[in-house]
Design a protein around this motif. Structure first.
Motif, mmCIF file in Angstrom:
data_model
loop_
_atom_site.group_PDB
_atom_site.id
_atom_site.type_symbol
_atom_site.label_atom_id
_atom_site.label_comp_id
_atom_site.label_asym_id
_atom_site.label_seq_id
_atom_site.Cartn_x
_atom_site.Cartn_y
_atom_site.Cartn_z
ATOM 1 N N VAL A 122 0.842 -1.200 0.000
ATOM 2 C CA VAL A 122 0.000 0.000 0.000
ATOM 3 C C VAL A 122 0.877 1.251 0.000
ATOM 4 C CG1 VAL A 122 -1.776 1.281 1.236
ATOM 5 C CG2 VAL A 122 -1.878 -1.220 1.154
ATOM 6 N N HIS A 123 1.938 1.234 0.817
ATOM 7 C CA HIS A 123 2.863 2.371 0.869
ATOM 8 C C HIS A 123 3.424 2.673 -0.521
ATOM 9 C CE1 HIS A 123 6.671 4.489 1.755
ATOM 10 N NE2 HIS A 123 6.090 4.892 2.863
ATOM 11 N N SER A 124 3.719 1.627 -1.297
ATOM 12 C CA SER A 124 4.367 1.803 -2.592
ATOM 13 C C SER A 124 3.460 2.431 -3.642
ATOM 14 C CB SER A 124 4.883 0.454 -3.108
ATOM 15 O OG SER A 124 3.811 -0.386 -3.522
ATOM 16 N N VAL A 125 2.141 2.341 -3.473
ATOM 17 C CA VAL A 125 1.238 2.881 -4.491
ATOM 18 C C VAL A 125 0.681 4.249 -4.112
ATOM 19 C CG1 VAL A 125 0.632 0.550 -5.206
ATOM 20 C CG2 VAL A 125 -0.846 1.754 -3.592
ATOM 21 N N LEU A 126 1.061 4.763 -2.940
ATOM 22 C CA LEU A 126 0.625 6.094 -2.526
ATOM 23 C C LEU A 126 1.628 7.141 -2.980
ATOM 24 C CD1 LEU A 126 -0.535 5.425 1.151
ATOM 25 C CD2 LEU A 126 -2.013 5.989 -0.796
ATOM 26 N N ARG A 127 1.107 8.292 -3.361
ATOM 27 C CA ARG A 127 1.975 9.435 -3.605
ATOM 28 C C ARG A 127 2.553 9.920 -2.278
ATOM 29 N NH1 ARG A 127 -2.754 11.985 -7.194
ATOM 30 N NH2 ARG A 127 -2.124 11.273 -9.272
ATOM 31 N N PRO A 128 3.695 10.623 -2.305
ATOM 32 C CA PRO A 128 4.183 11.229 -1.057
ATOM 33 C C PRO A 128 3.090 12.091 -0.421
ATOM 34 C CG PRO A 128 5.852 11.371 -2.754
ATOM 35 C CD PRO A 128 4.615 10.837 -3.434
ATOM 36 N N GLY A 129 2.857 11.871 0.858
ATOM 37 C CA GLY A 129 1.774 12.562 1.550
ATOM 38 C C GLY A 129 0.441 11.844 1.468
ATOM 39 N N GLY A 130 0.367 10.773 0.666
ATOM 40 C CA GLY A 130 -0.873 10.011 0.568
ATOM 41 C C GLY A 130 -1.183 9.282 1.857
ATOM 42 N N ARG A 131 -2.459 8.972 2.062
ATOM 43 C CA ARG A 131 -2.919 8.387 3.314
ATOM 44 C C ARG A 131 -3.561 7.019 3.096
ATOM 45 N NH1 ARG A 131 -3.670 14.005 4.034
ATOM 46 N NH2 ARG A 131 -2.929 14.796 6.053
ATOM 47 N N PHE A 132 -3.327 6.158 4.063
ATOM 48 C CA PHE A 132 -3.937 4.828 4.124
ATOM 49 C C PHE A 132 -4.779 4.795 5.386
ATOM 50 C CE2 PHE A 132 -2.923 0.091 5.074
ATOM 51 C CZ PHE A 132 -4.124 -0.312 4.518
ATOM 52 N N ALA A 133 -6.092 4.597 5.241
ATOM 53 C CA ALA A 133 -7.006 4.713 6.370
ATOM 54 C C ALA A 133 -7.887 3.482 6.489
ATOM 55 C CB ALA A 133 -7.876 5.964 6.213
ATOM 56 N N PHE A 134 -8.107 3.069 7.739
ATOM 57 C CA PHE A 134 -9.011 1.942 7.993
ATOM 58 C C PHE A 134 -9.497 2.017 9.436
ATOM 59 C CE2 PHE A 134 -4.577 0.599 8.348
ATOM 60 C CZ PHE A 134 -4.507 0.100 9.631
ATOM 61 N N PRO A 135 -10.758 1.630 9.686
ATOM 62 C CA PRO A 135 -11.293 1.658 11.041
ATOM 63 C C PRO A 135 -10.876 0.420 11.824
ATOM 64 C CG PRO A 135 -12.999 0.955 9.520
ATOM 65 C CD PRO A 135 -11.772 1.244 8.683
ATOM 66 N N VAL A 136 -10.673 0.614 13.122
ATOM 67 C CA VAL A 136 -10.341 -0.485 14.025
ATOM 68 C C VAL A 136 -11.207 -0.350 15.272
ATOM 69 C CG1 VAL A 136 -8.564 -1.545 15.460
ATOM 70 C CG2 VAL A 136 -7.974 -0.703 13.196
ATOM 71 N N GLY A 137 -11.970 -1.386 15.580
ATOM 72 C CA GLY A 137 -12.820 -1.359 16.764
ATOM 73 C C GLY A 137 -12.040 -1.686 18.017
ATOM 74 N N ALA A 138 -12.535 -1.210 19.156
ATOM 75 C CA ALA A 138 -11.923 -1.555 20.438
ATOM 76 C C ALA A 138 -12.068 -3.055 20.671
ATOM 77 C CB ALA A 138 -12.596 -0.779 21.562
ATOM 78 N N PRO A 139 -11.057 -3.699 21.239
ATOM 79 C CA PRO A 139 -11.165 -5.142 21.478
ATOM 80 C C PRO A 139 -12.269 -5.436 22.484
ATOM 81 C CG PRO A 139 -9.230 -4.248 22.577
ATOM 82 C CD PRO A 139 -9.768 -3.151 21.712
ATOM 83 N N PRO A 140 -12.978 -6.530 22.319
ATOM 84 C CA PRO A 140 -14.050 -6.860 23.264
ATOM 85 C C PRO A 140 -13.475 -7.152 24.653
ATOM 86 C CG PRO A 140 -13.656 -8.688 21.773
ATOM 87 C CD PRO A 140 -12.847 -7.551 21.253
ATOM 88 N N ARG A 141 -14.264 -6.865 25.657
ATOM 89 C CA ARG A 141 -13.841 -7.101 27.040
ATOM 90 C C ARG A 141 -13.589 -8.585 27.278
ATOM 91 N NH1 ARG A 141 -16.900 -8.515 31.163
ATOM 92 N NH2 ARG A 141 -18.793 -8.059 29.963
ATOM 93 N N PHE A 142 -12.499 -8.886 27.971
ATOM 94 C CA PHE A 142 -12.137 -10.272 28.255
ATOM 95 C C PHE A 142 -13.292 -10.989 28.950
ATOM 96 C CE2 PHE A 142 -10.457 -13.514 31.143
ATOM 97 C CZ PHE A 142 -9.748 -14.306 30.252
ATOM 98 N N GLY A 143 -13.670 -12.138 28.418
ATOM 99 C CA GLY A 143 -14.730 -12.941 29.009
ATOM 100 C C GLY A 143 -16.129 -12.573 28.560
ATOM 101 N N SER A 144 -16.274 -11.469 27.782
ATOM 102 C CA SER A 144 -17.603 -11.077 27.311
ATOM 103 C C SER A 144 -18.098 -12.062 26.257
ATOM 104 C CB SER A 144 -17.547 -9.670 26.723
ATOM 105 O OG SER A 144 -16.762 -9.659 25.538
ATOM 106 N N PRO A 145 -19.410 -12.091 25.985
ATOM 107 C CA PRO A 145 -19.916 -13.000 24.947
ATOM 108 C C PRO A 145 -19.237 -12.812 23.593
ATOM 109 C CG PRO A 145 -21.733 -12.169 26.278
ATOM 110 C CD PRO A 145 -20.518 -11.410 26.706
ATOM 111 N N LEU A 146 -18.973 -11.547 23.218
ATOM 112 C CA LEU A 146 -18.310 -11.303 21.934
ATOM 113 C C LEU A 146 -16.884 -11.832 21.955
ATOM 114 C CD1 LEU A 146 -18.261 -10.138 19.113
ATOM 115 C CD2 LEU A 146 -17.694 -7.893 20.107
ATOM 116 N N TYR A 147 -16.176 -11.614 23.057
ATOM 117 C CA TYR A 147 -14.806 -12.133 23.180
ATOM 118 C C TYR A 147 -14.796 -13.650 23.008
ATOM 119 C CZ TYR A 147 -10.295 -13.259 25.323
ATOM 120 O OH TYR A 147 -9.041 -13.752 25.562
ATOM 121 N N CYS A 148 -15.702 -14.323 23.681
ATOM 122 C CA CYS A 148 -15.755 -15.784 23.601
ATOM 123 C C CYS A 148 -16.146 -16.248 22.204
ATOM 124 C CB CYS A 148 -16.731 -16.322 24.637
ATOM 125 S SG CYS A 148 -16.237 -16.014 26.347
ATOM 126 N N ALA A 149 -17.061 -15.520 21.544
ATOM 127 C CA ALA A 149 -17.487 -15.908 20.200
ATOM 128 C C ALA A 149 -16.335 -15.787 19.210
ATOM 129 C CB ALA A 149 -18.662 -15.042 19.759
#
Length: 242
Positions: A147-174
């Protein structure tokens, strides 16, 4: 989790026992009617956060699938937008859902592996949504370097990242259970289907981006809510090619 128009359990089983590429080719006609498609509210929050960083001329959606990120780029970029994915089926669905319009940027769809991009440095903005679970941790530095190689100087690479689920929560276990099942499946069955939910920890991701040559900042996405401690449920990673 699935609408009546989505894939059946049998179809999902066949897809899961295929290769990653073949699985997505099979899933493509019904992909947008599954929970795997990035929700519109996430796309809107990312677009809102990126707009002040523009203007952008050319945009790239890395692992574009059926083109949810292409839609964001079409509203942010003035000249052209490119979606790249290794699944011909997903690209066909994206092309059909987002036809070229005379008053918008030129849109192209290219079948390619994100680990071996062949573009010149021609993009001002690259985005990716929900695709990083398809790359093993050892592949991540190479992916970021591409990705770095195909961006112009100053170009940006963006992506969302969610907070990790709480340890032991249903989502964490799933998520833990899903990854465990996939590891067993890939140990016993060929071809592999690479899809893991817990192989993209933010601290390691930020380190890999920095080593690749990106300057990185994190932007909160307040539209997606906050955790009980007040921290955002989701952040936008914005990596700038220096």
């Amino acid at each position: 989790m699935f609408t009546p128009q989505g894939p059946t359990l049998r179809e999902l089983a066949v897809e899961a026992l295929s290769s990653t590429e073949r699985g997505y080719d099979l899933l493509a006609p019904k992909f947008d009617r599954t929970p795997f498609r990035t929700p519109d509210r996430v796309l809107e929050a990312v677009e809102h956060a990126l707009r002040p960083l523009g203007p952008f001329d050319a945009g790239l959606d890395v692992c574009c699938g059926t083109g949810a990120g292409v839609g964001v780029l079409r509203r942010l970029c003035r000249e052209r937008v490119t979606g790249v994915d290794f699944s011909a089926g997903m690209l066909a669905e994206g092309r059909a859902a987002q036809p070229q319009t005379p008053d918008g940027p030129a849109v192209g769809w290219i079948r390619a592996d994100a680990r071996a991009l062949s573009f010149r440095p021609a993009f001002d903005l690259a985005v990716s949504f929900g695709a990083f679970g398809h790359f093993l941790p050892k592949e991540r530095p190479g992916l970021f370097a591409q990705v770095h190689s195909v961006l112009r100087p100053g170009g940006r690479f963006a992506f969302p990242v969610g907070a990790p689920p709480r340890f032991g929560s249903p989502l964490y276990c799933a998520l833990l259970g899903f990854d465990a099942v996939m590891r067993v499946r890939n140990a016993l069955w060929r071809p592999r289907f690479v899809m893991y939910y817990r192989t993209f920890p933010l601290p390691e991701v930020l380190d890999d981006l920095a080593r690749t040559g990106f300057d990185v900042e994190l932007l909160p996405l307040p539209e997606l809510g906050r955790l009980p401690d007040g921290s955002p449920r989701c952040r936008l990673v914005v990596a700038r090619r220096a």
